[in-house]
Structures are given as C-alpha cells and as structure tokens.
Design an enzyme around this catalytic site. Structure first.
Site, PDB file in Angstrom:
ATOM      1  N   GLY A   4      43.614  22.668  51.392  1.00  0.00           N
ATOM      2  CA  GLY A   4      42.856  23.904  51.429  1.00  0.00           C
ATOM      3  C   GLY A   4      43.444  24.845  52.453  1.00  0.00           C
ATOM      4  O   GLY A   4      44.117  24.408  53.400  1.00  0.00           O
ATOM      5  N   GLN A  29      43.809  31.819  58.266  1.00  0.00           N
ATOM      6  CA  GLN A  29      44.912  30.931  58.667  1.00  0.00           C
ATOM      7  C   GLN A  29      46.284  31.545  58.399  1.00  0.00           C
ATOM      8  O   GLN A  29      47.292  31.049  58.903  1.00  0.00           O
ATOM      9  CB  GLN A  29      44.811  29.582  57.941  1.00  0.00           C
ATOM     10  N   LEU A  59      45.466  22.520  58.845  1.00  0.00           N
ATOM     11  CA  LEU A  59      46.826  23.053  58.982  1.00  0.00           C
ATOM     12  C   LEU A  59      46.991  23.809  60.296  1.00  0.00           C
ATOM     13  O   LEU A  59      48.091  23.884  60.826  1.00  0.00           O
ATOM     14  CB  LEU A  59      47.131  24.009  57.819  1.00  0.00           C
ATOM     15  N   HIS A 111      34.780  22.915  54.851  1.00  0.00           N
ATOM     16  CA  HIS A 111      35.782  23.118  55.906  1.00  0.00           C
ATOM     17  C   HIS A 111      36.381  24.525  55.811  1.00  0.00           C
ATOM     18  O   HIS A 111      36.464  25.242  56.811  1.00  0.00           O
ATOM     19  CB  HIS A 111      36.863  22.032  55.762  1.00  0.00           C
ATOM     20  N   GLU A 112      36.778  24.903  54.595  1.00  0.00           N
ATOM     21  CA  GLU A 112      37.405  26.223  54.416  1.00  0.00           C
ATOM     22  C   GLU A 112      36.404  27.346  54.646  1.00  0.00           C
ATOM     23  O   GLU A 112      36.736  28.366  55.248  1.00  0.00           O
ATOM     24  CB  GLU A 112      38.019  26.346  53.011  1.00  0.00           C
TER      25      GLU A 112
END
Ligand code: NI
Length: 161
Positions: A46, A51, A90, A131-132
């Site tokens: 994801g 990000q 990430l 999470h995203e």
C-alpha cells in the site's frame, strides 16, 4: 509513469493532514499511476499520497498481488472487531511492529475513474486500508504499534505499506 521518491519518517510532511481531491482528473490519475509504479518497485502492499509528497486524500492498497484498490477521498463508514498483526511501512524502512486494527472495514471512496464505490473488507485487506487511511491524517503505524522491532534487510521479506 515514473517512480517517485518515498518520504521517510522524520519529515514533517508525513505528519500533516491531507486535503480532499477536488476532481479526479488526468493529473490525479497520473499521480496514482506513479504511486502504483512506485509501490511495485518497492514490493509494498500500500502507498498513500503523502508518502510521495502529495498532500491529497488518496491512497492505493494492494493487499494481494494484482488486487489493486484506488481510494480517493476515502471515508470509513463502519469498523468492527479487533486483531493484532505485524505491519511495516515504506516510510519507516527496516522496522515492523504489532498493531491492533479492526478486522472489518466498510469504506466509501472514489475510484480512479471518479465513480463512488463502497468496499467491505476483512482481515489483511482491511488492515492495509486502515494503515493507508491513517497516513492521510498524519498518523503512522509506529504511533499505534507495540513491540517495534528491527527487521533484516531482505527485500522479499519486507511488507511495507
Ligand atoms: Ni505506511
């Protein structure tokens, strides 16, 4: 399409609230295509717009290879259940931690074609989406995790989000 640089934890960009997408146009679709290419380059599951330095409310979840969800202006409608599992990010390379998340999530969002969709997810897919979605409000999994641990640098073992 192009691979974009991932913003790493410590950068204040990751702590800001993102603004809604006004219109799902070619510019937005281009950013999402870049995000998908960047996600595939990293081997993650994801990626959220902040990000890659884009402060808009959108993310991509790919809980299983080829199962791609574009979520623009997402709104969680229902959540239930609770379970703990390990996550990475990430933007926090080299670490993983146990996070408690809802097991079921019902979410409304615009798809990449601008149409509204409602998705019901459970388990791992629901976790990736939570999470995203947190990234859009400046929240990282390390804020919620316990037992954060360093993971070995094995590209195949990483499941960053
Ligand atoms: Ni993440």
């Amino acid at each position: 399409m192009a691979i974009r640089n991932i913003v790493i934890e410590g950068d204040p960009i990751l702590r800001k609230h993102c603004r809604p997408v006004d219109k799902v146009d070619d510019r937005i679709r281009g950013i999402l295509e870049d995000m998908l290419e960047t996600l595939h380059d990293t081997g993650g599951v994801g990626i959220a717009a902040p990000q890659v330095g884009i402060m808009r409310r959108m993310f991509i979840a790919e809980p299983e290879p080829g199962e791609v969800y574009y979520m623009i202006n997402p709104e969680i409608l229902e959540m239930s259940g609770s379970e703990e599992a390990e996550e990475g990010c990430l933007s926090v390379p080299g670490y993983a931690g146990l996070v408690e998340r809802a097991t079921y999530v019902k979410i409304k969002a615009l798809d990449i074609d601008g149409s509204e969709r409602i998705l019901e997810t459970e388990g791992w897919a629901a976790r990736v989406i939570q999470h995203e979605n947190d990234h859009l409000d400046g929240i990282l999994y390390i804020d919620k995790a316990k037992d954060i641990r360093e993971i070995e640098d094995e590209p195949d073992a990483e499941e960053g989000e």
